[in-house]
Design a protein around this motif. Structure first.
Motif, PDB file in Angstrom:
ATOM      1  N   ALA A  64     -39.487  39.772 118.221  1.00  0.00           N
ATOM      2  CA  ALA A  64     -38.497  39.146 119.089  1.00  0.00           C
ATOM      3  C   ALA A  64     -38.363  39.805 120.450  1.00  0.00           C
ATOM      4  O   ALA A  64     -38.031  39.144 121.432  1.00  0.00           O
ATOM      5  CB  ALA A  64     -37.131  39.117 118.397  1.00  0.00           C
ATOM      6  N   ASN A  65     -38.621  41.110 120.538  1.00  0.00           N
ATOM      7  CA  ASN A  65     -38.464  41.830 121.801  1.00  0.00           C
ATOM      8  C   ASN A  65     -39.057  43.231 121.672  1.00  0.00           C
ATOM      9  O   ASN A  65     -39.431  43.651 120.573  1.00  0.00           O
ATOM     10  CB  ASN A  65     -36.984  41.898 122.217  1.00  0.00           C
ATOM     11  CG  ASN A  65     -36.107  42.459 121.109  1.00  0.00           C
ATOM     12  OD1 ASN A  65     -36.179  43.633 120.780  1.00  0.00           O
ATOM     13  ND2 ASN A  65     -35.279  41.609 120.506  1.00  0.00           N
ATOM     14  N   CYS A 185     -46.282  49.396 121.081  1.00  0.00           N
ATOM     15  CA  CYS A 185     -45.184  48.443 121.241  1.00  0.00           C
ATOM     16  C   CYS A 185     -45.173  47.872 122.657  1.00  0.00           C
ATOM     17  O   CYS A 185     -45.254  48.631 123.629  1.00  0.00           O
ATOM     18  CB  CYS A 185     -43.843  49.117 120.976  1.00  0.00           C
ATOM     19  SG  CYS A 185     -43.719  49.855 119.323  1.00  0.00           S
ATOM     20  N   PHE A 186     -45.065  46.555 122.749  1.00  0.00           N
ATOM     21  CA  PHE A 186     -45.050  45.878 124.035  1.00  0.00           C
ATOM     22  C   PHE A 186     -43.806  44.996 124.157  1.00  0.00           C
ATOM     23  O   PHE A 186     -43.358  44.404 123.174  1.00  0.00           O
ATOM     24  CB  PHE A 186     -46.294  45.001 124.214  1.00  0.00           C
ATOM     25  CG  PHE A 186     -47.583  45.770 124.260  1.00  0.00           C
ATOM     26  CD1 PHE A 186     -48.062  46.263 125.467  1.00  0.00           C
ATOM     27  CD2 PHE A 186     -48.294  46.017 123.106  1.00  0.00           C
ATOM     28  CE1 PHE A 186     -49.246  46.983 125.512  1.00  0.00           C
ATOM     29  CE2 PHE A 186     -49.479  46.738 123.135  1.00  0.00           C
ATOM     30  CZ  PHE A 186     -49.963  47.217 124.346  1.00  0.00           C
ATOM     31  N   ALA A 200     -39.250  38.625 124.187  1.00  0.00           N
ATOM     32  CA  ALA A 200     -40.424  38.551 123.315  1.00  0.00           C
ATOM     33  C   ALA A 200     -41.065  39.929 123.272  1.00  0.00           C
ATOM     34  O   ALA A 200     -40.901  40.729 124.191  1.00  0.00           O
ATOM     35  CB  ALA A 200     -41.425  37.517 123.818  1.00  0.00           C
ATOM     36  N   GLY A 201     -41.805  40.215 122.203  1.00  0.00           N
ATOM     37  CA  GLY A 201     -42.465  41.508 122.082  1.00  0.00           C
ATOM     38  C   GLY A 201     -43.655  41.430 121.151  1.00  0.00           C
ATOM     39  O   GLY A 201     -43.935  40.386 120.540  1.00  0.00           O
ATOM     40  N   PHE A 240     -42.283  28.804 121.495  1.00  0.00           N
ATOM     41  CA  PHE A 240     -42.148  28.507 122.931  1.00  0.00           C
ATOM     42  C   PHE A 240     -42.546  29.732 123.766  1.00  0.00           C
ATOM     43  O   PHE A 240     -43.268  29.611 124.755  1.00  0.00           O
ATOM     44  CB  PHE A 240     -40.716  28.073 123.257  1.00  0.00           C
ATOM     45  CG  PHE A 240     -40.370  26.719 122.708  1.00  0.00           C
ATOM     46  CD1 PHE A 240     -40.847  25.558 123.309  1.00  0.00           C
ATOM     47  CD2 PHE A 240     -39.581  26.597 121.576  1.00  0.00           C
ATOM     48  CE1 PHE A 240     -40.541  24.309 122.799  1.00  0.00           C
ATOM     49  CE2 PHE A 240     -39.269  25.348 121.055  1.00  0.00           C
ATOM     50  CZ  PHE A 240     -39.745  24.206 121.658  1.00  0.00           C
ATOM     51  N   GLN A 241     -42.054  30.900 123.373  1.00  0.00           N
ATOM     52  CA  GLN A 241     -42.414  32.105 124.128  1.00  0.00           C
ATOM     53  C   GLN A 241     -43.900  32.427 123.954  1.00  0.00           C
ATOM     54  O   GLN A 241     -44.565  32.853 124.913  1.00  0.00           O
ATOM     55  CB  GLN A 241     -41.553  33.288 123.681  1.00  0.00           C
ATOM     56  CG  GLN A 241     -40.061  33.088 123.857  1.00  0.00           C
ATOM     57  CD  GLN A 241     -39.661  32.727 125.278  1.00  0.00           C
ATOM     58  OE1 GLN A 241     -40.382  32.997 126.230  1.00  0.00           O
ATOM     59  NE2 GLN A 241     -38.508  32.085 125.421  1.00  0.00           N
TER      60      GLN A 241
END
Length: 374
Positions: A64-65, A185-186, A200-201, A240-241
């Protein structure tokens, strides 16, 4: 009186970027709408595979992030209460927050004066019998010294998490960061070098067992629907993301090249006035931020604002002095380089969409200020 003929110049011009990619983005979003598949669908799987390949990792997992990416990584490594995790105090709050969220103790180590990344020469003295991992933050888009960090981790049997939330596409010794440690991690927050249209992640790893654990944890601890083998999270990247990111990934290397052009131009014209970003042969910089350092930082920021030019301070308070971490009993003076940098750092606008004309205006405004106040 301002001589700005450009209007307000933001830190990152997302509206101008949208003009370039609007049609392919709308086409991709229409595909998602028509599919009726909005969570954990084909677009997310495509993105996971393409981004894993991009950073040369075996596995990628959309989340999610970026904050969730960090927390999920710690949980996948079974880090929790009683454990300690070493990281930098000069970073976005999430780097330390994720450690506290899993019940572990953040342990801070001061930074390199030139790059603002964690100083590997100071890590070993912070290691205790409770230390389980190191979170290496690649700040502003520049790689930390991964060779030294990985060697220390191997010597002391520690795990390495790369906080690459600001550094997609950055290389270290010819390898893209993210897949050098145990987990990378991004973040794809809209202003990032690869940004979504919301949160987003992504998490990447080369270890199958970790990938399976991360996959389970991001979906309520469930590998099979309605069967929950652990307490997980709801941290799924929506379609969507993923669709937006698939389009923008096509442009990423072009945009990174443009960022470097803008950064090099700043350095060429401003490096004689104050401290500008330093780069080395084996530690690439992709310039999520272009940060300068000077004593009268606040006065320059005010002057830029008067001329319609945005600027930002990343970051004004190091983590060890944040109120939320008072329980760790750090005090002012514990990490002098981070503290000094926090008082002097200033980010100038940088974006693939920043025209040379606008950049020239920013440069000339800075030069005029320094002639009077430098």
């Amino acid at each position: 009186m301002s001589d700005n003929k450009f209007g307000q110049i933001p830190m990152v011009d997302l509206k101008e970027e949208l003009r370039l990619i609007r049609d392919p983005v709308l086409s991709m979003l229409t595909e998602v709408l028509d599919s009726g598949d909005y969570i954990l669908g084909d677009k997310g799987e495509q993105l996971e595979k393409q981004l894993a390949q991009y950073v040369n990792a075996s596995y990628g997992l959309g989340v999610a992030n970026g904050t969730d990416a960090l927390q999920l990584s710690l949980r996948a490594l079974n880090i929790g209460p009683g454990d300690e995790v070493i990281t930098t105090p000069f970073t976005f709050f999430a780097s330390g927050e994720a450690i506290a969220q899993v019940g572990a103790k953040p342990v801070f180590v001061d930074i390199e004066e030139e790059t603002y990344n964690i100083d590997p020469s100071k890590i070993e003295q912070a290691i205790t019998q409770n230390t389980k991992a190191i979170i290496a933050v690649h700040l502003y888009g520049q790689s930390a010294k991964m060779k030294e960090i990985v060697e220390i981790a191997k010597t002391h049997h520690l795990r390495v998490i790369e906080d690459a939330c600001q550094a997609i596409g950055t290389e270290y010794d010819g390898k893209r960061i993210g897949a050098i440690g145990d987990i990378g991690c991004f973040s794809f927050f809209p202003s990032k070098n690869l940004g979504a249209f919301g949160d987003a992640g992504l998490v990447v790893t080369n270890q199958k067992q970790l990938h399976e654990k991360l996959s389970e944890l991001r979906n309520h601890g469930s590998e099979k629907k309605y069967h929950h083998s652990s307490i997980g999270m709801n941290s799924r990247l929506d379609e969507f993301q993923a669709a937006v990111l698939l389009v923008k990934l096509y442009y990423l290397d072009i945009f990174l090249h443009k960022r470097k052009e803008v950064a090099n131009r700043y350095t060429e014209h401003l490096s004689h006035l104050f401290k500008t970003p330093r780069t080395t042969d084996n530690r690439e910089h992709t310039f999520h931020q272009y940060c300068i350092e000077l004593d009268n930082r606040d006065e320059l920021a005010a002057a830029l604002k008067d001329h319609g030019i945005a600027s930002a301070i990343y970051y004004p308070i190091p983590l060890h002095l944040q109120e939320a971490f008072h329980y760790l009993h750090y005090k002012e003076g514990d990490f002098p380089i981070a503290e000094k940098t926090a008082k002097r750092i200033l980010a100038l606008p940088i974006s693939p969409m920043l025209s040379f004309q606008k950049q020239d205006y920013i440069i000339s405004t800075v030069k005029r200020f320094m002639e009077t106040n430098g």
